[in-house]
Scaffold this motif. Sequence first.
Motif, mmCIF file in Angstrom:
data_model
loop_
_atom_site.group_PDB
_atom_site.id
_atom_site.type_symbol
_atom_site.label_atom_id
_atom_site.label_comp_id
_atom_site.label_asym_id
_atom_site.label_seq_id
_atom_site.Cartn_x
_atom_site.Cartn_y
_atom_site.Cartn_z
ATOM 1 N N VAL A 64 0.819 -1.218 0.000
ATOM 2 C CA VAL A 64 0.000 0.000 0.000
ATOM 3 C C VAL A 64 0.851 1.266 0.000
ATOM 4 N N PHE A 65 2.196 1.117 0.052
ATOM 5 C CA PHE A 65 3.064 2.289 0.044
ATOM 6 C C PHE A 65 3.373 2.722 -1.386
ATOM 7 N N LEU A 66 3.679 3.999 -1.533
ATOM 8 C CA LEU A 66 3.793 4.617 -2.852
ATOM 9 C C LEU A 66 4.770 3.894 -3.778
ATOM 10 N N LYS A 67 5.960 3.597 -3.287
ATOM 11 C CA LYS A 67 7.005 3.052 -4.151
ATOM 12 C C LYS A 67 6.780 1.579 -4.502
ATOM 13 N N THR A 68 5.935 0.897 -3.746
ATOM 14 C CA THR A 68 5.714 -0.539 -3.969
ATOM 15 C C THR A 68 4.224 -0.858 -4.054
ATOM 16 N N PHE A 69 3.431 0.124 -4.458
ATOM 17 C CA PHE A 69 1.971 -0.003 -4.443
ATOM 18 C C PHE A 69 1.477 -1.055 -5.436
ATOM 19 N N LYS A 70 0.560 -1.877 -4.967
ATOM 20 C CA LYS A 70 -0.097 -2.869 -5.811
ATOM 21 C C LYS A 70 -1.573 -2.515 -5.907
ATOM 22 N N SER A 71 -2.030 -2.189 -7.099
ATOM 23 C CA SER A 71 -3.440 -1.839 -7.263
ATOM 24 C C SER A 71 -4.245 -3.088 -7.609
ATOM 25 N N ILE A 72 -5.517 -3.038 -7.269
ATOM 26 C CA ILE A 72 -6.390 -4.150 -7.596
ATOM 27 C C ILE A 72 -6.678 -4.118 -9.098
ATOM 28 N N ASN A 73 -6.814 -5.282 -9.693
ATOM 29 C CA ASN A 73 -7.107 -5.368 -11.119
ATOM 30 C C ASN A 73 -8.580 -5.033 -11.340
ATOM 31 N N GLU A 74 -8.831 -3.838 -11.901
ATOM 32 C CA GLU A 74 -10.209 -3.383 -12.084
ATOM 33 C C GLU A 74 -11.018 -4.335 -12.958
ATOM 34 N N GLU A 75 -10.361 -4.992 -13.870
ATOM 35 C CA GLU A 75 -11.077 -5.900 -14.779
ATOM 36 C C GLU A 75 -11.592 -7.134 -14.034
#
Length: 234
Positions: A64-75
């Motif tokens: 959840v941190f800026l440099k290592t952020f993993k976003s959820i796959n919207e698809e």
Amino acid sequence: MGANNIEKKMRYKKLDVSYDPVITGINNGGAQLELKENKSFISKEEKNKFNKYIDENLNNRDRVFLKTFKSINEEQISSIKYYPTRKKIKRTDFISYLPYELGLNYIISEKAYDIIKTYRIPLLLNKINIDIEGWENDKFYLIGFPMIPDTEIDLEKSIFYDTQRNEKVKFKSYQDYNEINFNLVALNLFLLNKYHYDIINIQGKGMFFSEELIYALKENNIIGFEIGEIILEN
């Protein structure tokens, strides 16, 4: 627009979702919306993918941190349906919801997001389509911004209020700060590094919006948020 004068020192204020009953219609000051585990997802598969993302964040907070952020796959998540916690909640652009999940911050209206996206925000973030029972004609998003770890707070410049000692304090080291962190209220925050964003999410301190962006939200009659007294200078 938010892209002007990126090198000047900017001022931000803390922005929170409003829990004011006059604004939200919730007399006890609770959340406006709630997720219902057995009704909110289109399929069991989508529910499992959403829950897996949340669990992975809890097990590895670097995600959840800026440099290592993993976003959820919207698809993988076509939409999530939220339900009013009371019959007569008021429609707002920033909406409180339960349960809070790590990696996600607000439910906001499309109108609010259309303003925010014209300003400087991280390229990687979470944005999931949301349906709200009874509000089918309006579009909303569940969004989450990456966090900057509190180790990047400039402790020599930042000012805190120690609620136990009833006095303003500064710190020379993160270790000293961390030892009494639970007694501290931030008054004026500075960061060690410059971030060219109009929205800055700081671990343990909350979401900070630039004064310019806050002005734009107010000018466009965006409702459902409150501005705190904490000032961030970056």
